[in-house]
Design a protein around this motif. Structure first.
Motif, PDB file in Angstrom:
ATOM      1  N   VAL A  70     -32.151   4.125 -11.907  1.00  0.00           N
ATOM      2  CA  VAL A  70     -31.330   5.080 -11.162  1.00  0.00           C
ATOM      3  C   VAL A  70     -29.922   4.520 -11.097  1.00  0.00           C
ATOM      4  O   VAL A  70     -29.702   3.418 -10.570  1.00  0.00           O
ATOM      5  CB  VAL A  70     -31.881   5.309  -9.744  1.00  0.00           C
ATOM      6  N   ALA A  71     -29.024   5.200 -11.569  1.00  0.00           N
ATOM      7  CA  ALA A  71     -27.633   4.770 -11.537  1.00  0.00           C
ATOM      8  C   ALA A  71     -26.909   5.466 -10.384  1.00  0.00           C
ATOM      9  O   ALA A  71     -27.245   6.589  -9.998  1.00  0.00           O
ATOM     10  CB  ALA A  71     -26.955   5.113 -12.854  1.00  0.00           C
ATOM     11  N   PRO A  72     -25.949   4.796  -9.730  1.00  0.00           N
ATOM     12  CA  PRO A  72     -25.208   5.455  -8.647  1.00  0.00           C
ATOM     13  C   PRO A  72     -24.416   6.653  -9.146  1.00  0.00           C
ATOM     14  O   PRO A  72     -23.689   6.546 -10.137  1.00  0.00           O
ATOM     15  CB  PRO A  72     -24.281   4.358  -8.134  1.00  0.00           C
ATOM     16  N   GLY A  73     -24.617   7.740  -8.427  1.00  0.00           N
ATOM     17  CA  GLY A  73     -23.911   8.938  -8.808  1.00  0.00           C
ATOM     18  C   GLY A  73     -22.724   9.213  -7.899  1.00  0.00           C
ATOM     19  O   GLY A  73     -22.374   8.396  -7.024  1.00  0.00           O
ATOM     20  N   PRO A  74     -22.119  10.331  -8.007  1.00  0.00           N
ATOM     21  CA  PRO A  74     -20.986  10.660  -7.120  1.00  0.00           C
ATOM     22  C   PRO A  74     -21.450  10.863  -5.662  1.00  0.00           C
ATOM     23  O   PRO A  74     -22.568  11.314  -5.404  1.00  0.00           O
ATOM     24  CB  PRO A  74     -20.452  11.948  -7.746  1.00  0.00           C
ATOM     25  N   LEU A  75     -20.599  10.471  -4.661  1.00  0.00           N
ATOM     26  CA  LEU A  75     -20.923  10.583  -3.237  1.00  0.00           C
ATOM     27  C   LEU A  75     -20.722  12.014  -2.749  1.00  0.00           C
ATOM     28  O   LEU A  75     -19.805  12.715  -3.200  1.00  0.00           O
ATOM     29  CB  LEU A  75     -20.044   9.634  -2.431  1.00  0.00           C
ATOM     30  N   SER A  76     -21.577  12.355  -1.845  1.00  0.00           N
ATOM     31  CA  SER A  76     -21.438  13.683  -1.265  1.00  0.00           C
ATOM     32  C   SER A  76     -20.344  13.667  -0.192  1.00  0.00           C
ATOM     33  O   SER A  76     -19.769  12.631   0.141  1.00  0.00           O
ATOM     34  CB  SER A  76     -22.767  14.134  -0.648  1.00  0.00           C
ATOM     35  N   ALA A  77     -20.056  14.807   0.402  1.00  0.00           N
ATOM     36  CA  ALA A  77     -19.001  14.896   1.427  1.00  0.00           C
ATOM     37  C   ALA A  77     -19.359  14.099   2.674  1.00  0.00           C
ATOM     38  O   ALA A  77     -18.513  13.420   3.277  1.00  0.00           O
ATOM     39  CB  ALA A  77     -18.748  16.367   1.759  1.00  0.00           C
ATOM     40  N   GLU A  78     -20.625  14.147   3.083  1.00  0.00           N
ATOM     41  CA  GLU A  78     -21.056  13.399   4.250  1.00  0.00           C
ATOM     42  C   GLU A  78     -20.957  11.907   4.014  1.00  0.00           C
ATOM     43  O   GLU A  78     -20.530  11.145   4.886  1.00  0.00           O
ATOM     44  CB  GLU A  78     -22.483  13.786   4.621  1.00  0.00           C
ATOM     45  N   GLU A  79     -21.349  11.489   2.788  1.00  0.00           N
ATOM     46  CA  GLU A  79     -21.276  10.069   2.477  1.00  0.00           C
ATOM     47  C   GLU A  79     -19.826   9.593   2.426  1.00  0.00           C
ATOM     48  O   GLU A  79     -19.517   8.466   2.841  1.00  0.00           O
ATOM     49  CB  GLU A  79     -21.969   9.792   1.146  1.00  0.00           C
ATOM     50  N   LEU A  80     -18.962  10.417   1.920  1.00  0.00           N
ATOM     51  CA  LEU A  80     -17.557  10.037   1.886  1.00  0.00           C
ATOM     52  C   LEU A  80     -16.986   9.923   3.294  1.00  0.00           C
ATOM     53  O   LEU A  80     -16.201   9.005   3.602  1.00  0.00           O
ATOM     54  CB  LEU A  80     -16.759  11.073   1.082  1.00  0.00           C
ATOM     55  N   ALA A  81     -17.379  10.819   4.211  1.00  0.00           N
ATOM     56  CA  ALA A  81     -16.894  10.766   5.609  1.00  0.00           C
ATOM     57  C   ALA A  81     -17.420   9.537   6.310  1.00  0.00           C
ATOM     58  O   ALA A  81     -16.700   8.855   7.064  1.00  0.00           O
ATOM     59  CB  ALA A  81     -17.326  12.035   6.342  1.00  0.00           C
ATOM     60  N   LEU A  82     -18.672   9.201   6.067  1.00  0.00           N
ATOM     61  CA  LEU A  82     -19.254   8.004   6.668  1.00  0.00           C
ATOM     62  C   LEU A  82     -18.574   6.745   6.153  1.00  0.00           C
ATOM     63  O   LEU A  82     -18.289   5.816   6.912  1.00  0.00           O
ATOM     64  CB  LEU A  82     -20.748   7.958   6.368  1.00  0.00           C
ATOM     65  N   ARG A  83     -18.276   6.706   4.880  1.00  0.00           N
ATOM     66  CA  ARG A  83     -17.614   5.518   4.329  1.00  0.00           C
ATOM     67  C   ARG A  83     -16.220   5.360   4.902  1.00  0.00           C
ATOM     68  O   ARG A  83     -15.773   4.250   5.254  1.00  0.00           O
ATOM     69  CB  ARG A  83     -17.549   5.621   2.801  1.00  0.00           C
ATOM     70  N   ALA A  84     -15.533   6.470   5.068  1.00  0.00           N
ATOM     71  CA  ALA A  84     -14.194   6.373   5.654  1.00  0.00           C
ATOM     72  C   ALA A  84     -14.247   5.925   7.110  1.00  0.00           C
ATOM     73  O   ALA A  84     -13.404   5.144   7.564  1.00  0.00           O
ATOM     74  CB  ALA A  84     -13.496   7.729   5.528  1.00  0.00           C
TER      75      ALA A  84
END
Length: 406
Positions: free
Chosen positions: A374-388
């Motif tokens: 499994v390779a890392p794919g693009p982050l979803s909107a929720e994941e991007l908000a959590l990372r920020a």
């Protein structure tokens, strides 16, 4: 019953040396022994060997036991052979000598010598000479290659065309075979000129070309040529053409041309017993269809008549030489063109071919039982908000969960 041992003879070189030491020409020796000049020439080059009383007289003459007065060679010998009468031969054809002609008129009153049907041919060994113009002298060093070739062609070509016609039954093929043989002889002239029997070399080449089985594939040879006009000639030619080629060739060489049995066997590349069997079977086949030709002398006469009935004239020697040179140039240019094409193809192959080994790719296969990677794919909107959010908070703040050791 024991046989009387034959008189020993000197070696071939010694025979000529002894003759020249006594200031004798071949014509002098021939007149003293009672044979023709061609016979003496064949004795000296080893093509035939004298026998019987002729051998004894020849041996005595070489050793000086008999004195011979040298004389000038007659510039106009008597007409013998096919022009005057039959040739008397011994059973083994070792030393055929012509019957002495009747009173011969002076040279100024002689009519033109008729051309023999199946000869003369210097390869026949001791054959009667037809005349001064047709006699083939040994190749002189003073002759140019062109002159020597023209002399050989003028002497052999007319008779050889008629022989080849009896061998094939086709007029154009007979002319073509003789021309091809002489063209090959001109192409290899140094070899042919040094051969012990140049006429035999040309005759064998012409016979081989005439009997080639590849002529059956040529369109113009699929249609038969007009047969001879006389019914008797047509019947004899039909019988000859029904014989196997090797039998026909053996019969023509022995009963037509006049070679002896060992020479016939050598030219047909067979043993002497095999050549004798072929000759007997060929004679039997001819005698079965034409009983009047059971006698060899009558068969020889009829072969000469059939050959002489056709007006077969060979091309001029200059034309043959020019054709041979043109053919040689054509094949030389073709060989050069083929070589250039081969070199070009080789060069192109070397330029376009790979210079290192490349292993082939193995075809793909499905592997069962192993989870796919499994390779890392693009982050979803929720994941991007959590990372920020995580990046914006303090690392040690209360809002940030920090693992503690137990």
């Amino acid at each position: 019953m024991t046989r009387t041992p034959e008189t020993p003879l000197p070696s071939l070189k010694e025979r000529r040396r002894l003759r020249e030491a006594q200031s004798l020409s071949q014509a002098d020796v021939a007149a003293a022994v009672g044979v023709t000049r061609a016979t003496v020439r064949s004795w000296e080059n080893g093509r035939t060997t004298p026998r019987g009383s002729t051998r004894d007289a020849y041996a005595r003459l070489l050793t000086g036991a008999e004195e011979v007065t040298p004389h000038q060679e007659n510039p106009a010998p008597a007409l013998v052979g096919a022009a005057t009468g039959p040739v008397q031969t011994s059973p083994d054809r070792a030393d055929p000598t012509p019957e002495p002609p009747s009173e011969t008129p002076p040279a100024s009153e002689l009519a033109p010598t008729p051309e023999p049907a199946l000869g003369p041919d210097p390869a026949l060994g001791p054959q009667p000479e037809p005349g001064p113009d047709a006699e083939l002298e040994p190749l002189s060093p003073s002759l140019t290659p062109d002159q020597a070739f023209d002399a050989l062609y003028a002497f052999c070509a007319p008779a050889l065309v008629r022989q080849t016609y009896l061998l094939t039954g086709r007029r154009e093929l007979a002319r073509e075979s003789v021309e091809r043989a002489f063209q090959l002889a001109w192409h290899r002239w140094p070899e042919v000129a040094m051969d012990r029997d140049p006429a035999g070399w040309v005759r064998a080449t012409a016979y081989e070309f005439a009997l080639s089985p590849w002529h059956r594939l040529r369109p113009r040879h699929r249609n038969p040529e007009p047969p001879p006009a006389a019914p008797a000639d047509r019947a004899l030619l039909d019988v000859l053409l029904q014989l196997p080629p090797v039998y026909r060739r053996t019969l023509l060489l022995y009963d037509g041309v006049g070679l002896n049995l060992p020479e016939t066997a050598a030219e047909t590349e067979a043993s002497t017993p095999a050549a004798a069997n072929r000759l007997l079977h060929a004679r039997e086949a001819v005698a079965t269809r034409l009983p009047e030709l059971a006698e060899p002398k009558e068969l020889h006469r009829r072969l000469a008549e059939v050959a002489s009935a056709e007006r077969l004239r060979p091309a001029k020697p200059t034309t043959v030489r020019w054709g041979g040179e043109q053919r040689a140039r054509h094949w030389t240019r073709a060989a050069i063109a083929f070589t250039v094409v081969l070199i070009g193809a080789t060069t192109l192959t070397l330029r376009t071919a790979p210079d290192h080994y490349e292993p082939p790719l193995a075809p793909g296969a499905t592997v069962h039982g192993v989870p796919p990677r499994v390779a890392p794919g693009p982050l979803s909107a929720e994941e991007l908000a959590l990372r920020a959010k995580l990046k914006g908070e303090m690392a040690s703040g209360p809002e940030r969960l920090v693992p503690e050791a137990d």
